[in-house]
Design a protein around this motif. Structure first.
Motif, PDB file in Angstrom:
ATOM      1  N   ARG A  60     -78.364  43.106 -14.618  1.00  0.00           N
ATOM      2  CA  ARG A  60     -79.212  42.027 -15.120  1.00  0.00           C
ATOM      3  C   ARG A  60     -79.203  40.820 -14.195  1.00  0.00           C
ATOM      4  NH1 ARG A  60     -77.939  41.197 -21.418  1.00  0.00           N
ATOM      5  NH2 ARG A  60     -79.585  39.649 -21.060  1.00  0.00           N
ATOM      6  N   ASN A  61     -78.077  40.522 -13.575  1.00  0.00           N
ATOM      7  CA  ASN A  61     -78.000  39.385 -12.668  1.00  0.00           C
ATOM      8  C   ASN A  61     -78.858  39.604 -11.433  1.00  0.00           C
ATOM      9  OD1 ASN A  61     -76.287  37.864 -10.279  1.00  0.00           O
ATOM     10  ND2 ASN A  61     -76.250  36.752 -12.226  1.00  0.00           N
ATOM     11  N   ARG A  75     -81.484  41.621 -11.226  1.00  0.00           N
ATOM     12  CA  ARG A  75     -82.885  41.649 -11.632  1.00  0.00           C
ATOM     13  C   ARG A  75     -83.438  40.242 -11.824  1.00  0.00           C
ATOM     14  NH1 ARG A  75     -83.423  44.954 -16.809  1.00  0.00           N
ATOM     15  NH2 ARG A  75     -82.648  46.548 -15.365  1.00  0.00           N
ATOM     16  N   ARG A  76     -82.600  39.318 -12.275  1.00  0.00           N
ATOM     17  CA  ARG A  76     -83.093  37.980 -12.572  1.00  0.00           C
ATOM     18  C   ARG A  76     -83.159  37.104 -11.333  1.00  0.00           C
ATOM     19  NH1 ARG A  76     -80.821  34.818 -17.751  1.00  0.00           N
ATOM     20  NH2 ARG A  76     -81.806  36.676 -18.615  1.00  0.00           N
ATOM     21  N   HIS A  77     -82.268  37.251 -10.398  1.00  0.00           N
ATOM     22  CA  HIS A  77     -82.153  36.255  -9.328  1.00  0.00           C
ATOM     23  C   HIS A  77     -82.503  36.775  -7.944  1.00  0.00           C
ATOM     24  CE1 HIS A  77     -80.311  33.440 -12.115  1.00  0.00           C
ATOM     25  NE2 HIS A  77     -79.452  34.372 -12.485  1.00  0.00           N
ATOM     26  N   ASP A 123     -83.941  46.048  -6.727  1.00  0.00           N
ATOM     27  CA  ASP A 123     -83.077  45.884  -7.893  1.00  0.00           C
ATOM     28  C   ASP A 123     -82.199  47.114  -8.063  1.00  0.00           C
ATOM     29  OD1 ASP A 123     -84.273  43.476  -8.324  1.00  0.00           O
ATOM     30  OD2 ASP A 123     -85.645  44.190  -9.872  1.00  0.00           O
ATOM     31  N   GLU A 157     -75.632  34.553 -21.780  1.00  0.00           N
ATOM     32  CA  GLU A 157     -76.739  34.121 -20.928  1.00  0.00           C
ATOM     33  C   GLU A 157     -76.258  33.193 -19.832  1.00  0.00           C
ATOM     34  OE1 GLU A 157     -79.918  34.991 -20.752  1.00  0.00           O
ATOM     35  OE2 GLU A 157     -79.501  36.558 -22.227  1.00  0.00           O
ATOM     36  N   ASP A 211     -77.187  33.702 -16.007  1.00  0.00           N
ATOM     37  CA  ASP A 211     -77.932  32.646 -15.317  1.00  0.00           C
ATOM     38  C   ASP A 211     -77.239  32.167 -14.050  1.00  0.00           C
ATOM     39  OD1 ASP A 211     -80.053  32.642 -17.049  1.00  0.00           O
ATOM     40  OD2 ASP A 211     -79.205  31.116 -18.377  1.00  0.00           O
ATOM     41  N   ASN A 234     -76.573  32.092 -10.546  1.00  0.00           N
ATOM     42  CA  ASN A 234     -77.379  32.645  -9.462  1.00  0.00           C
ATOM     43  C   ASN A 234     -76.496  32.989  -8.273  1.00  0.00           C
ATOM     44  OD1 ASN A 234     -79.330  33.442  -7.690  1.00  0.00           O
ATOM     45  ND2 ASN A 234     -80.364  31.457  -7.554  1.00  0.00           N
TER      46      ASN A 234
END
Length: 1011
Positions: free
Chosen positions: A95-96, A98-100, A128, A859, A863, A865
């Motif tokens: 998830r980290n 994919r988000r950043h 990813d 979260e 979050d 980064n």
């Protein structure tokens, strides 16, 4: 924006650019004749050439700068972290990323997992990370935390053309390596480090620290052992922890319960004494275990037990291992040794020792005619495992025990010991290399693909084991079915080749073998019997491994096997029913072979080793009428033994090792080759001694020896010479302790007057739980005190052997590490986590400690980064000086061209006006000028012609007056001559331009004072 920058390897050379003004000044003066434009162009060329040469000398480089980021996630998979949180780690990474991760910037991400070792789970790539159910790498060896190896692997896997960051997800409890040192080295390379802490659950924890035994334990003397248990819970809040304490004793494979009682553990350390007495000299292992009444009182169960080891020495003891099918053959030898005050413990081959600790109770081990594999059916087959063979060898080489092999029809090479570590330890080889000795066998294997799990793997395994068992003079062949039918794996049509020169090639071919589903037995069996018949061997055997599906062989084929004395053994693997099994059984019975039925592939190597022994039967040498052996070397072990030895009816052929250390003491006159006629040979192997007696102890071949008067003296002296020294150890003592992942060994040395013994040359060796030697160097740390240490990073038993000096009895001890330091910790190492994150990378900012990893992902953690900036931009370098040298050479040619060649450019202006259709005044002026120049040229040519004509004259009478020749020449030049036409004089135009230049040149060359 320029995508690259310039850099220099040797910037000091750039000072040479200060020579440019001098270059400009010299060029401006020397190139004045070129005109303004050409002079400026030439000076420009020279400036560029000089600059290029200077930059090349300075080692100019092109530096590309990139803002891409590579992030490697290091996931701690050690046992100290709960399994559920290990899965949460993987979800966090997915998830980290994919988000950043910035896809346009082509950021990269990868995963490294680590425990005792480190492994790359996902290499860094610019996409990813796909969803993963579980981590496939690092299935084993998770009983320790080696963060250093993970950092090293992550740094090596990241490309230097991007900015780099490492994100460590761990509890910080490293117990192998030094992560701080490697992290600083990574920071010097510009790598940033973030840490995601894993908080361990703060619950009660009970740790069984150790069993403390006294250093010197004597036979029959009571001693007190102490069990130390630590309770890390808060007793004031939760109360004491209740449970049961058990203490067991293990000696010679037999276990007994010494203590079992209910105990109550207060916070901190708790000590429980145990009174005990040892009645018999032996190696003893003690195990203590604590079992809590409730699971909530203890978080980690792996640290609830501990073991201790001690060895009580008595008189000499010998372990004799006999073949389980021939028990009683060596009873006379056992009684003889016992009568000579040597304690003998008999052990059948189906009840073998299980650890090296069990062997420490014995000063010598005798393999009395025992084969490596024994038994007639698959359920009854027993064998020495590779681990047990390794134990026997290490017990001699590293710990000084003796090892004796006594012959028999199933001993040495005939017993399947060829190619083992035992053969390396003996003074003879079990393979016969002498072509004069006809000890040749032939083995053909017919392989049929089976439906057993990993069937093809096990067929390769067993075919390789069979080839390994054969001697160099034996023949081997493998038949398998392919799309082209039944074919030999090597050897062409003959199929069977001599093993000696082809063993490596055979094993390689077996590794590539892919047996097919054979439709019928008959073609393959015909090829096998034909190949075996053509082979010059005295023993011929065939092995068929199949599930029984192929059709029956013809009666003629079976008859050909019996006619040529070829036996067949069949192995039924995962057969489908009674019919298939009966088919294989009938084939074996019809040819005099054995039938085996197995369902587990692990039993197959034992069967093939057992069957390969059939081919080794020619190694048994039984000469007609026997032979009288002779003593050929006067060894101290044979002192007092009658030199006239009784007759022997047979022995096993061996090959004397090509080493000066191998001593052959007794030899048979038959066969003719002495290197194969050894009866008794000895040598020193490591710290111990080994010997071979190729005949037996009297049950079959040496029956005449049982009535020989020297029998008792011969064998008692042989065994005593082999035994580990059992004399008085004097006032030497040895102690061990485990501290900070190391085993510390301390030896105290006193003489008979209790004075310190100093400057001793102490030899020491150690074995780890895998029986691998460990370097152990003893050094004197104080008067009479010698200290050494070695790493103990694995759980298990470590054995130490110390020899205080030449001729001294060895000191033997052992120490057990019950569990890894991984199971000693109970809370997160926050100090290490913060120190790793605080390291500032070169050219960047220090890392950060992210929110902790919990059972549920937060979260705030996602979050964080990991692909943020704050790192030095990646720079990739490429040498550019060769291109600058090439460009300077090309521009230098341009400089030469400008100075040597004048190119008028006024034609460009005229061409433009012609294109426009206009005439210019300059063209008229140019035409007029060219006409005037042409007229001047014609006039000058006429003048020169007249001058040449005027010098032509006729000779006249010479005047005798006193006039000079110049006057006569002048007159003749100006006046009319008689008899010649009269030429009209031309007006004097004066000297020409050329004459004036010549006159000026003559004046310039005229020296001062000349007239």
């Amino acid at each position: 924006m320029i995508p690259f920058q310039l850099g220099f390897d040797h910037p000091a050379y750039l000072w040479l650019l200060l020579g440019l003004p001098l270059l400009w000044w010299a060029g401006f003066r020397s190139l004045g004749a070129l005109g303004r434009f050409r002079r400026i162009l030439a000076i420009s060329f020279r400036t560029i050439v000089w600059t290029g040469v200077v930059l090349a000398l300075a080692g100019v480089q092109l530096i590309w700068v990139s803002d891409r980021v590579t992030v490697m996630y290091l996931l701690d998979q050690s046992e100290s972290i709960p399994r559920i949180k290990r899965q949460v780690m993987l979800d966090y990474v997915i998830r980290n990323v994919r988000r950043h991760r910035d896809g346009q910037r082509e950021d990269r991400a990868g995963i490294v997992v680590f425990g005792r070792d480190a492994s790359i789970e996902v290499p860094p790539f610019d996409d990813d990370i796909p969803p993963l159910r579980r981590l496939e790498s690092l299935r084993d060896r998770t009983d320790a935390t080696n963060l250093e190896s993970a950092l090293n692997l992550a740094q090596a896997s990241m490309s230097e053309d991007t900015s780099r960051r490492i994100v460590i997800v761990t509890d910080g409890n490293e117990n192998i390596g030094q992560a701080r040192k490697l992290a600083r080295r990574a920071a010097e390379s510009g790598i940033g480090i973030d840490v995601v802490p894993v908080r361990l659950d703060a619950k009660s924890e009970v740790l069984l620290e150790k069993i403390d035994l006294p250093e010197n334990i004597r036979k029959g003397q009571p001693f007190e052992a102490r069990v130390v248990i630590s309770n890390y819970s808060d007793a004031s809040a939760t109360g004491p922890v209740e449970g049961r304490l058990r203490v067991k004793q293990n000696v010679g494979g037999e276990e007994s319960l010494l203590l079992e009682q209910s105990i109550s553990l207060d916070a901190g350390k708790n000590v429980f004494p145990l009174r005990h007495t040892i009645e018999q000299p032996a190696a003893y292992t003690y195990e203590a275990e604590f079992v809590p009444d409730t699971d909530e009182d203890d978080g980690i169960r792996q640290n609830n037990s501990a073991t201790a080891y001690t060895y009580v020495r008595g008189k000499g003891r010998v372990l004799m291992i006999e073949d389980k099918t021939r028990l009683g053959d060596f009873d006379l030898l056992i009684e003889t040794l016992r009568d000579n005050n040597i304690e003998v413990v008999a052990m059948p081959s189906d009840e073998l020792f299980g650890s090296l600790a069990e062997l420490q109770a014995y000063d010598a081990v005798i393999l009395a005619g025992v084969p490596r594999v024994a038994g007639e059916t698959s359920d009854m087959i027993s064998s020495f495992t590779d681990e047990q063979i390794e134990m026997l060898v290490r017990n001699t080489q590293q710990l000084g025990a003796g090892l004796l092999m006594i012959g028999g029809p199933e001993s040495f090479g005939a017993g399947g010991w060829t190619g083992t570590e035992i053969e390396k330890a003996m003074p003879v080889d079990f393979k016969i290399r002498n072509s004069k000795v006809q000890a040749v066998g032939a083995l053909a294997c017919i392989m049929h693909a089976s439906e057993m799990a990993e069937g093809n793997y096990w067929q390769k395994k067993i075919a390789g084991a069979a080839v390994e068992q054969l001697g160099p003079a034996d023949y081997a062949g493998v038949l398998h079915w392919s799309m082209n039918g039944d074919t030999w794996l090597w050897g062409g049509k003959n199929g069977l080749l001599e093993v000696g020169p082809n063993r490596k090639a055979m094993l390689a071919a077996i590794g590539r073998m892919t047996p097919g589903d054979m439709p019928q037995f008959d073609p393959a069996m015909k090829m096998a019997v034909a190949g075996l018949t053509r082979t010059p061997a005295s023993i011929k055997h065939c092995i068929i491994i199949s599930d029984g599906d192929p059709s029956d062989p013809s009666p003629a084929t079976i008859s050909s096997f019996k006619k040529n004395n070829v036996t067949i053994s069949t192995v039924a693997v995962a057969s489908h029913g009674l019919t298939e099994s009966r088919r294989l059984q009938q084939i074996a019975q019809a040819t005099g072979g054995k039938y085996y039925a197995v369902r587990d592939g692990r039993a197959l190597p034992k069967i093939f080793q057992r069957e390969a022994r059939r081919v080794s039967r020619p190694l048994v040498y039984e000469p007609p009428g026997g032979a009288v052996p002779e003593i050929i070397f006067p060894h101290a072990m044979l002192d007092g033994v009658d030199r006239v030895l009784p007759n022997i009816n047979g022995f096993v052929l061996t090959q004397t090792k090509d080493s000066p250390l191998a001593q052959v003491l007794i030899q048979s006159p038959k066969p003719d080759s002495p290197e194969n006629a050894t009866v008794l040979a000895v040598w020193t192997y490591g710290l111990g001694r080994t010997a071979v007696m190729t005949t037996d102890a009297g049950a079959r071949w040496a029956a005449d020896w049982t009535s020989w008067g020297g029998y008792e003296k011969f064998y008692s002296q042989l065994v005593r010479w082999l035994m580990r020294p059992t004399g008085d150890t004097g006032k030497f003592s040895i102690a061990t302790q485990v501290r900070d992942g190391e085993v510390q060994v301390v030896v105290s040395a006193l003489d008979q007057d209790d004075s310190f013994l100093n400057f001793l040359d102490i030899n020491a060796s150690a074995l780890d739980p895998r029986l691998k030697p460990i370097a152990l160097r003893m050094r004197q740390a104080a008067p009479g005190r010698y200290v050494g240490s070695f790493p103990a990073d694995e759980a298990g038993s470590y054995f130490v052997n110390v020899t205080p000096g030449p001729g001294a009895s060895p000191l033997t001890t052992g120490v057990t590490v019950p569990y890894s330091d991984e199971f000693r910790v109970r809370e997160t190492n926050q100090a290490l986590i913060e120190s790793l994150a605080s390291i500032k990378p070169r050219g960047g900012e220090a890392g950060q400690v992210a929110p902790p990893l919990e059972i549920q992902l937060s979260e705030a953690l996602i979050d964080t980064n990991a692909f943020r900036g704050g790192l030095a931009l990646a720079r990739s370098f490429r040498d550019a000086w060769p291109w600058f040298v090439l460009a300077s050479c090309g521009l230098f040619l341009g400089d030469v061209f400008v100075r040597r060649v004048a190119i008028p450019f006024d034609w460009v202006h005229r061409t433009i006006h012609r294109i426009r259709g206009k005439s210019t005044a300059s063209e008229s002026v140019a035409t007029t000028r060219l006409d005037a120049l042409r007229k001047s040229k014609d006039s000058l040519s006429d003048s020169l012609e007249r001058r040449r004509t005027s010098v032509r004259f006729e000779p006249s009478a010479v005047d005798t007056t006193d006039n000079t020749s110049e006057t006569t020449f002048a007159d003749s030049a100006t006046g009319p001559q008689s008899g010649k036409p009269n030429i009209e004089p031309q007006p004097d135009e004066g000297p020409s331009y050329t004459e004036r230049l010549l006159e000026a040149k003559r004046r310039a060359k005229k020296k001062p004072g000349d007239t």
